[in-house]
Scaffold this active site. Structure first.
Site, PDB file in Angstrom:
ATOM      1  N   GLY A   1      10.963  -2.809   5.575  1.00 45.66           N
ATOM      2  CA  GLY A   1      10.206  -4.070   5.530  1.00 45.66           C
ATOM      3  C   GLY A   1       9.841  -4.399   4.090  1.00 45.66           C
ATOM      4  N   HIS A   2       9.266  -3.409   3.399  1.00 44.21           N
ATOM      5  CA  HIS A   2       8.918  -3.611   1.981  1.00 44.21           C
ATOM      6  C   HIS A   2      10.183  -3.898   1.159  1.00 44.21           C
ATOM      7  CE1 HIS A   2       5.650  -0.687   3.327  1.00 44.21           C
ATOM      8  NE2 HIS A   2       4.930  -1.703   2.892  1.00 44.21           N
TER       9      HIS A   2
ATOM     10  N   GLN B   1      -2.557 -12.374   7.714  1.00 45.85           N
ATOM     11  CA  GLN B   1      -2.730 -12.113   6.272  1.00 45.85           C
ATOM     12  C   GLN B   1      -1.972 -13.155   5.443  1.00 45.85           C
ATOM     13  OE1 GLN B   1      -2.562  -8.064   4.359  1.00 45.85           O
ATOM     14  NE2 GLN B   1      -0.485  -8.686   3.908  1.00 45.85           N
TER      15      GLN B   1
ATOM     16  N   LEU C   1       6.717   3.171   1.524  1.00 44.54           N
ATOM     17  CA  LEU C   1       7.653   2.046   1.604  1.00 44.54           C
ATOM     18  C   LEU C   1       8.728   2.264   2.666  1.00 44.54           C
ATOM     19  CD1 LEU C   1       8.117   1.345  -2.228  1.00 44.54           C
ATOM     20  CD2 LEU C   1       6.446   0.342  -0.650  1.00 44.54           C
TER      21      LEU C   1
ATOM     22  N   MET D   1       0.840  -1.202   0.000  1.00 49.14           N
ATOM     23  CA  MET D   1       0.000   0.000   0.000  1.00 49.14           C
ATOM     24  C   MET D   1       0.876   1.253   0.000  1.00 49.14           C
ATOM     25  SD  MET D   1      -3.424  -0.879   2.068  1.00 49.14           S
ATOM     26  CE  MET D   1      -2.825  -0.609   3.704  1.00 49.14           C
ATOM     27  N   GLY D   2       2.167   1.080  -0.254  1.00 54.86           N
ATOM     28  CA  GLY D   2       3.052   2.235  -0.345  1.00 54.86           C
ATOM     29  C   GLY D   2       3.558   2.725   0.997  1.00 54.86           C
TER      30      GLY D   2
HETATM   31  P1  AMP Z   1       1.519  -2.930   3.429  1.00 50.64           P
HETATM   32  O1  AMP Z   1       2.094  -1.882   2.530  1.00 50.64           O
HETATM   33  O2  AMP Z   1       1.444  -2.540   4.849  1.00 50.64           O
HETATM   34  O3  AMP Z   1       0.218  -3.491   2.878  1.00 50.64           O
HETATM   35  O4  AMP Z   1       2.548  -4.146   3.381  1.00 50.64           O
HETATM   36  C1  AMP Z   1       2.935  -4.719   2.181  1.00 50.64           C
HETATM   37  C2  AMP Z   1       3.753  -5.965   2.477  1.00 50.64           C
HETATM   38  O5  AMP Z   1       4.893  -5.615   3.239  1.00 50.64           O
HETATM   39  C3  AMP Z   1       2.958  -6.998   3.293  1.00 50.64           C
HETATM   40  O6  AMP Z   1       3.254  -8.296   2.804  1.00 50.64           O
HETATM   41  C4  AMP Z   1       3.501  -6.785   4.681  1.00 50.64           C
HETATM   42  O7  AMP Z   1       3.433  -7.939   5.491  1.00 50.64           O
HETATM   43  C5  AMP Z   1       4.956  -6.444   4.377  1.00 50.64           C
HETATM   44  N1  AMP Z   1       5.557  -5.754   5.525  1.00 50.64           N
HETATM   45  C6  AMP Z   1       5.082  -4.643   6.141  1.00 50.64           C
HETATM   46  N2  AMP Z   1       5.851  -4.332   7.206  1.00 50.64           N
HETATM   47  C7  AMP Z   1       6.836  -5.264   7.256  1.00 50.64           C
HETATM   48  C8  AMP Z   1       7.936  -5.493   8.119  1.00 50.64           C
HETATM   49  N3  AMP Z   1       8.194  -4.710   9.156  1.00 50.64           N
HETATM   50  N4  AMP Z   1       8.726  -6.563   7.869  1.00 50.64           N
HETATM   51  C9  AMP Z   1       8.481  -7.382   6.824  1.00 50.64           C
HETATM   52  N5  AMP Z   1       7.456  -7.214   5.967  1.00 50.64           N
HETATM   53  C10 AMP Z   1       6.645  -6.174   6.175  1.00 50.64           C
END
Ligand code: AMP
Length: 307
Positions: A59-60, A176, A56, A53-54
């Site tokens: 983690g992303h 998820q 970034l 969802m951006g």
């Molecule tokens: P989001 O943008 O929050 O929808 O996350 C997109 C992807 O990034 C999803 O698969 C999340 O699980 C992953 N993600 C978000 N935060 C982290 C993090 N701290 N460590 C690893 N993956 C992450």
């Protein structure tokens, strides 16, 4: 005539120039992306997909790096999916920082950045939903009715556009990840789902786009969540395997923290997310808390430190 060694060096230089010269394509229209992917697949390329969802963060970026390692072509999507937000949630204020995100994607050598338009991505008369029963109504699903139905619907739609061989999801959103794996298995999507480790800040706070909402004071409070999981880990490593004892330990850590409200603490198995009495390597501890108005999640998968 160049020697074999000189030729090898020349080819290496050309390859590295090629890589640098490769410009990321930003695509907004689903059919444009789908057509290009179909051609790439015909020429034998493997496609790795990172849906986001951006806003970034590292983690992303860890997901992008893993996808780059595994696949020829990496597609990253940024779409703040209205269908996964409840009526009183943060859809409108969710951070949208496309310019910064584009730079990050370029630096990470993403091949295609898919940026569908939020207003037209779903047809005006969209009627079709994908829902993984049972798993979607517990834990985060209980607190956020309809959330996972929105997630599985958008991910299924994105999978049909991007046609990836592998898709990368963070274990940060553990429920998820399990739900997506179940959907892919139940509906026979020919896609391998790769779960990637949680990336944390220097002090242990799990990275999240929502951390941007936290004031300095709230960030300190939020740290209690990962700290409580660390305490649980220490106790488990000291051989405390009674889930109710671990639950009480976490509850004690979080219960009386000013500014923090527990949404849930669940100690469950890592397939069906059902409560367990005894901790084993297949146990995951899921936590959701509100810090001020911000809802944060974190978890501890015992597989990481138990045999
Ligand atoms: P989001 O943008 O929050 O929808 O996350 C997109 C992807 O990034 C999803 O698969 C999340 O699980 C992953 N993600 C978000 N935060 C982290 C993090 N701290 N460590 C690893 N993956 C992450």
């Amino acid at each position: 005539m160049l020697s074999i060694k000189a030729n090898f060096v020349k080819n290496k230089i050309i390859k590295s120039i090629d890589r640098k010269a490769k410009i990321m394509e930003i695509i907004k229209k689903s059919t444009d992306l789908q057509k290009q992917i179909i051609e790439l697949k015909k020429s034998g390329k493997t496609i790795g997909f990172v849906p986001t969802m951006g806003a970034l963060h590292n983690g992303h970026i860890s997901l992008i790096k893993k996808a780059k390692e595994d696949c020829d072509i990496v597609v990253l999507s940024i779409f703040v999916n209205p269908k996964q937000f409840g009526p009183n949630e943060d859809y409108n204020k969710y951070p949208r920082v496309h310019e910064i995100d584009i730079k990050i994607c370029e630096e990470e050598n993403v091949d295609f950045l898919f940026l569908p338009d939020e207003k037209t991505f779903y047809d005006e008369f969209h009627l079709t939903y994908v829902e993984v029963e049972k798993l979607s109504n517990i834990h985060c699903g209980k607190s956020r009715p309809g959330h996972f139905k929105g997630v599985t619907t958008v991910v299924a739609k994105l999978f049909n556009i991007v046609l990836p061989d592998k898709a990368y999801f963070g274990k940060k959103d553990f429920q998820q990840l399990i739900i997506i794996k179940k959907m892919v298995n139940d509906l026979s999507f020919p896609i391998e789902i790769i779960g990637c480790p949680i990336v944390r800040d220097f002090d242990g706070l799990a990275l999240s786009s929502r951390n941007k909402y936290l004031t300095d004071e709230e960030r300190k409070i939020a740290l209690k969540i990962s700290q409580s999981l660390n305490k649980a880990k220490e106790a488990i490593l000291k051989n405390e395997k009674d889930a109710s004892m671990i639950y009480d330990l976490i509850l004690n850590e979080l219960n009386n923290v000013d500014g923090l409200k527990i949404d849930y603490i669940s100690i469950v198995d890592d397939k069906f997310l059902e409560s367990v009495k005894t901790i084993s390597k297949n146990t995951v501890i899921l936590i959701a808390c509100f810090v001020g108005k911000t809802r944060l999640i974190d978890n501890l998968h015992c597989e990481e430190f138990l045999n």
